[in-house]
Design a protein around this motif. Structure first.
Motif, mmCIF file in Angstrom:
data_model
loop_
_atom_site.group_PDB
_atom_site.id
_atom_site.type_symbol
_atom_site.label_atom_id
_atom_site.label_comp_id
_atom_site.label_asym_id
_atom_site.label_seq_id
_atom_site.Cartn_x
_atom_site.Cartn_y
_atom_site.Cartn_z
ATOM 1 N N UNK A 48 37.435 45.781 27.770
ATOM 2 C CA UNK A 48 38.228 46.672 28.633
ATOM 3 C C UNK A 48 37.746 46.662 30.089
ATOM 4 N N UNK A 49 36.429 46.613 30.300
ATOM 5 C CA UNK A 49 35.904 46.551 31.666
ATOM 6 C C UNK A 49 36.281 45.257 32.366
ATOM 7 N N UNK A 50 36.240 44.153 31.633
ATOM 8 C CA UNK A 50 36.635 42.854 32.199
ATOM 9 C C UNK A 50 38.117 42.878 32.556
ATOM 10 N N UNK A 51 38.920 43.436 31.673
ATOM 11 C CA UNK A 51 40.361 43.532 31.931
ATOM 12 C C UNK A 51 40.622 44.400 33.159
ATOM 13 N N UNK A 52 39.854 45.469 33.313
ATOM 14 C CA UNK A 52 40.023 46.364 34.467
ATOM 15 C C UNK A 52 39.725 45.625 35.777
ATOM 16 N N UNK A 53 38.660 44.821 35.801
ATOM 17 C CA UNK A 53 38.337 44.038 37.004
ATOM 18 C C UNK A 53 39.481 43.081 37.322
ATOM 19 N N UNK A 54 39.938 42.372 36.306
ATOM 20 C CA UNK A 54 41.014 41.406 36.520
ATOM 21 C C UNK A 54 42.310 42.104 36.924
ATOM 22 N N UNK A 55 42.561 43.283 36.375
ATOM 23 C CA UNK A 55 43.767 44.028 36.736
ATOM 24 C C UNK A 55 43.706 44.488 38.192
ATOM 25 N N UNK A 56 42.510 44.868 38.648
ATOM 26 C CA UNK A 56 42.363 45.281 40.048
ATOM 27 C C UNK A 56 42.797 44.146 40.981
ATOM 28 N N UNK A 57 42.385 42.914 40.643
ATOM 29 C CA UNK A 57 42.783 41.774 41.477
ATOM 30 C C UNK A 57 44.261 41.423 41.289
ATOM 31 N N UNK A 58 44.795 41.623 40.082
ATOM 32 C CA UNK A 58 46.226 41.402 39.865
ATOM 33 C C UNK A 58 47.030 42.389 40.718
ATOM 34 N N UNK A 59 46.552 43.624 40.806
ATOM 35 C CA UNK A 59 47.217 44.626 41.646
ATOM 36 C C UNK A 59 47.127 44.238 43.117
ATOM 37 N N UNK A 60 45.970 43.691 43.516
ATOM 38 C CA UNK A 60 45.821 43.227 44.902
ATOM 39 C C UNK A 60 46.793 42.082 45.177
ATOM 40 N N UNK A 61 46.951 41.175 44.208
ATOM 41 C CA UNK A 61 47.896 40.068 44.383
ATOM 42 C C UNK A 61 49.301 40.626 44.565
ATOM 43 N N UNK A 62 49.672 41.602 43.736
ATOM 44 C CA UNK A 62 51.008 42.203 43.824
ATOM 45 C C UNK A 62 51.218 42.883 45.172
ATOM 46 N N UNK A 63 50.159 43.457 45.727
ATOM 47 C CA UNK A 63 50.243 44.126 47.027
ATOM 48 C C UNK A 63 50.030 43.158 48.191
ATOM 49 N N UNK A 64 49.749 41.889 47.882
ATOM 50 C CA UNK A 64 49.495 40.846 48.884
ATOM 51 C C UNK A 64 48.269 41.173 49.740
ATOM 52 N N UNK A 65 47.230 41.731 49.092
ATOM 53 C CA UNK A 65 45.999 42.066 49.811
ATOM 54 C C UNK A 65 44.790 41.296 49.289
ATOM 55 N N UNK A 66 44.982 40.484 48.243
ATOM 56 C CA UNK A 66 43.880 39.705 47.681
ATOM 57 C C UNK A 66 44.337 38.989 46.428
#
Length: 190
Positions: A48-66
């Motif tokens: 779950x912690x690994x998924x949370x890290x990856x989700x944070x970056x997926x959210x950044x990709x969706x927001x075009x910030x990373x």
């Protein structure tokens, strides 16, 4: 999605939340090495912690910030490269990287970073690409040098980590410099 060959059995691919188990396995193999200078994925100590890290970056990709991009070597995730603080409006971004020991010494980050920076400069119109690393993180700073970044300066004792205040080196490459370096490389290949 995509898989870009980096040569010698290595590929650059998206690193997404559904890779959580593979990401955790990779981190477990290289956690001490990776965490020497960066607490990258320090919270990823279970799936779950690994998924949370990856989700944070997926959210950044969706927001075009990373965004996060994994490096696979012979089918195993061994590291990656990323965009941080991606600001298309101001035409600035920061890049970063990490590797487990099995991926070091092969030029994987250098080759993967070329793909990332080419995309940023040529497709997204980024003017300034920044690289920030602890002054003690010599392998990271060596990649910045190899890629043609210029050392802008040092933020003295700016990064408290593991009980020590580390100096942070700030390096950058500007779009015209990146293009000029690639033009020279392309002409020297013929």
């Amino acid at each position: 999605m995509y898989a870009i060959s980096l040569g010698e059995g290595a590929e650059l691919r998206p690193l997404e939340p559904w890779h959580a188990e593979e990401f955790l396995t990779h981190l477990e193999r290289g956690r001490e090495f990776i965490n020497q200078y960066i607490p990258f994925a320090a919270k990823a100590t279970d799936v779950p912690g690994a998924r949370e890290v990856l989700q944070r970056y997926a959210d950044m990709r969706a927001a075009d910030t990373g965004s996060l991009h994994g490096i696979w070597l012979d089918g195993d995730l061994v590291g990656g490269v990323l965009f941080l603080n991606f600001d298309a409006e101001q035409a600035n971004c920061e890049v970063g990287c990490w590797l487990e020991p099995a991926g070091t010494g092969r030029g994987l980050v250098t080759r993967a970073m070329r793909v990332l920076i080419d995309h940023a400069v040529e497709r997204r119109g980024i003017h300034r690409v920044e690289w920030v690393a602890s002054a003690g993180n010599v392998p990271s700073l060596n990649v910045a040098r190899r890629l043609g970044f210029t050392r802008d300066g040092v933020r003295r004792e700016a990064y408290p980590y593991r009980g020590v205040r580390h100096d942070l080196e700030v390096w950058s490459v500007l779009a015209p410099e990146w293009r000029a370096a690639h033009t020279r490389v392309a002409h020297s290949d013929h």
